[in-house]
Design an enzyme around this catalytic site. Structure first.
Site, mmCIF file in Angstrom:
data_model
loop_
_atom_site.group_PDB
_atom_site.id
_atom_site.type_symbol
_atom_site.label_atom_id
_atom_site.label_comp_id
_atom_site.label_asym_id
_atom_site.label_seq_id
_atom_site.Cartn_x
_atom_site.Cartn_y
_atom_site.Cartn_z
ATOM 1 N N HIS A 75 1.303 -1.135 -0.207
ATOM 2 C CA HIS A 75 0.174 -0.119 0.163
ATOM 3 C C HIS A 75 1.207 1.351 -0.027
ATOM 4 O O HIS A 75 2.385 1.384 -0.133
ATOM 5 C CB HIS A 75 -0.806 -0.151 1.269
ATOM 6 C CG HIS A 75 -0.325 -0.047 2.386
ATOM 7 N ND1 HIS A 75 0.323 0.584 3.022
ATOM 8 C CD2 HIS A 75 -0.189 -1.272 3.223
ATOM 9 C CE1 HIS A 75 0.877 -0.353 3.884
ATOM 10 N NE2 HIS A 75 0.595 -1.370 4.066
ATOM 11 N N HIS A 77 4.406 1.176 1.777
ATOM 12 C CA HIS A 77 5.431 1.016 1.305
ATOM 13 C C HIS A 77 6.222 1.324 0.155
ATOM 14 O O HIS A 77 7.340 1.409 -0.126
ATOM 15 C CB HIS A 77 4.953 -0.872 0.897
ATOM 16 C CG HIS A 77 4.541 -1.767 1.672
ATOM 17 N ND1 HIS A 77 3.405 -2.297 1.958
ATOM 18 C CD2 HIS A 77 4.996 -2.349 2.679
ATOM 19 C CE1 HIS A 77 2.483 -3.506 2.884
ATOM 20 N NE2 HIS A 77 3.664 -3.522 3.017
ATOM 21 N N GLN A 104 7.263 -14.916 11.884
ATOM 22 C CA GLN A 104 7.221 -14.726 12.978
ATOM 23 C C GLN A 104 5.746 -14.450 13.663
ATOM 24 O O GLN A 104 5.191 -13.915 14.021
ATOM 25 C CB GLN A 104 7.505 -13.271 12.595
ATOM 26 C CG GLN A 104 6.480 -12.627 11.149
ATOM 27 C CD GLN A 104 7.065 -11.124 10.277
ATOM 28 O OE1 GLN A 104 8.997 -11.845 9.700
ATOM 29 N NE2 GLN A 104 6.486 -10.467 10.610
ATOM 30 N N GLY A 143 9.267 1.457 8.143
ATOM 31 C CA GLY A 143 7.954 1.918 8.699
ATOM 32 C C GLY A 143 7.908 2.485 10.398
ATOM 33 O O GLY A 143 8.054 1.347 11.273
ATOM 34 N N VAL A 157 2.001 5.908 7.079
ATOM 35 C CA VAL A 157 1.228 6.704 5.858
ATOM 36 C C VAL A 157 0.010 6.466 5.860
ATOM 37 O O VAL A 157 -0.321 5.821 7.298
ATOM 38 C CB VAL A 157 2.057 6.059 4.717
ATOM 39 C CG1 VAL A 157 0.969 6.959 3.675
ATOM 40 C CG2 VAL A 157 3.408 7.015 4.361
HETATM 41 O O1 PAF Z 1 7.079 -5.894 8.639
HETATM 42 C C1 PAF Z 1 7.245 -6.241 7.993
HETATM 43 O O2 PAF Z 1 6.580 -6.519 6.760
HETATM 44 C C2 PAF Z 1 8.048 -7.492 8.274
HETATM 45 O O3 PAF Z 1 7.699 -7.830 10.150
HETATM 46 C C3 PAF Z 1 9.765 -7.578 8.175
HETATM 47 C C4 PAF Z 1 10.038 -6.516 8.107
HETATM 48 C C5 PAF Z 1 9.434 -7.094 6.894
HETATM 49 C C6 PAF Z 1 10.069 -8.908 8.800
HETATM 50 O O4 PAF Z 1 9.391 -10.064 7.738
#
Ligand code: PAF
Length: 281
Positions: free
Chosen positions: A34, A37, A61, A147, A176
């Site tokens: 979006h 990014h 994660q 971000g 944003v």
């Molecule tokens: O912020 C994210 O999109 C994710 O946590 C990252 C930093 C790409 C790690 O997978």
């Protein structure tokens, strides 16, 4: 623009660039891009002569009951945005090329990871720090862009880079927002119309706290109480995860507001979990 899947191919390409004196900027993402990014891509484009973006929904994660399987994906749109914003290389690895079956090495930043989002997402920041370390080893960027919406993630990554003497400069970029104030997030797509209508109250609450501080309020308990009342009134569909008032670098809770102070909030809203933060003092 090159699209590469295998880590070795990325390493080889970037090595060539570095040999020719190029400055490599890196934007790690999980895709479903979006405007947030895109702002990271633009910051990298402005600062660096070569820009790499990665798109990888990192399984380590996500907790067992989280949204790994249904995490939104739209590679075609992401690649079109990458092309339009001057990205030189998009790295889209497959999970088996990022993690060997016997993967058992982890990067942890325990103190910064334990509170805030870490309290309700155990193991999350270990997964983030590990994958970001691996991505840094593969991409070998000079500068990486993240971000500020994910403030704790940024703090963890800054610390990780410092502790491991990682030769990457970390740049934080402003959150944003939608015109009504809602912080952009790939997970906003989970919201129903009714939930979406209430969601901007999360940022409005943070702004309200900042106004109270500007008006002289310094007591953290009073501020938290006011924040909870605001959410109960304006965001009744939400279920609070946390509202904390902390030092922005150490993330240690404050008892009194003194500069610098950050208010950070997370709230479950339908199928989404929204986070936001604001410097209030
Ligand atoms: O912020 C994210 O999109 C994710 O946590 C990252 C930093 C790409 C790690 O997978």
């Amino acid at each position: 623009m090159k699209i590469l899947r295998h880590p070795d191919a990325v390493r080889e390409e970037v090595m060539q660039w570095r040999c020719h004196g190029q400055q490599v900027g890196f934007v790690p993402t999980m895709g479903y891009w979006h405007a947030g990014h895109v702002s990271l891509l633009d910051a990298a484009r402005q600062r660096c002569s070569k820009v790499v973006a990665s798109i990888f929904v990192n399984p380590t994660q996500f907790g067992p009951n989280e949204d790994l399987e249904r995490y939104p994906r739209n590679l075609e749109n992401d690649l079109a945005l990458a092309q339009a914003h001057g990205v030189d290389l998009v790295f889209c690895p497959q999970a088996q090329d990022m993690y060997t079956p016997d993967h058992d090495t982890w990067v942890e930043v325990p103190h910064l990871s334990q509170g805030l989002c870490g309290a309700s997402r155990p193991g999350h920041f270990r997964g983030v720090a590990t994958v970001v370390t691996k991505l840094f080893w593969i991409v070998q960027p000079h500068v990486a862009f993240f971000g500020e919406k994910d403030w704790q993630q940024l703090a963890v990554i800054r610390a990780m880079v410092r502790h491991l003497s990682c030769p990457v400069e970390i740049v934080g970029c402003p959150t944003v927002r939608e015109p009504d104030g809602l912080a952009m997030s790939s997970r906003n797509v989970y919201l129903t119309a009714e939930e979406r209508a209430q969601a901007p109250a999360l940022f409005a609450m943070l702004q309200n706290l900042r106004q109270r501080v500007a008006g002289g309020e310094r007591n953290v308990d009073a501020l938290k109480g006011a924040g909870l009342r605001y959410l109960a009134e304006h965001l009744p569909l939400g279920r609070l995860d946390y509202l904390e008032i902390v030092h922005p670098d150490t993330l240690v809770p404050r008892t009194q507001v003194e500069p610098p102070t950050l208010a950070a909030v997370a709230l479950f809203l339908g199928k989404a979990r929204l986070i936001d933060n604001l410097c209030i003092g």
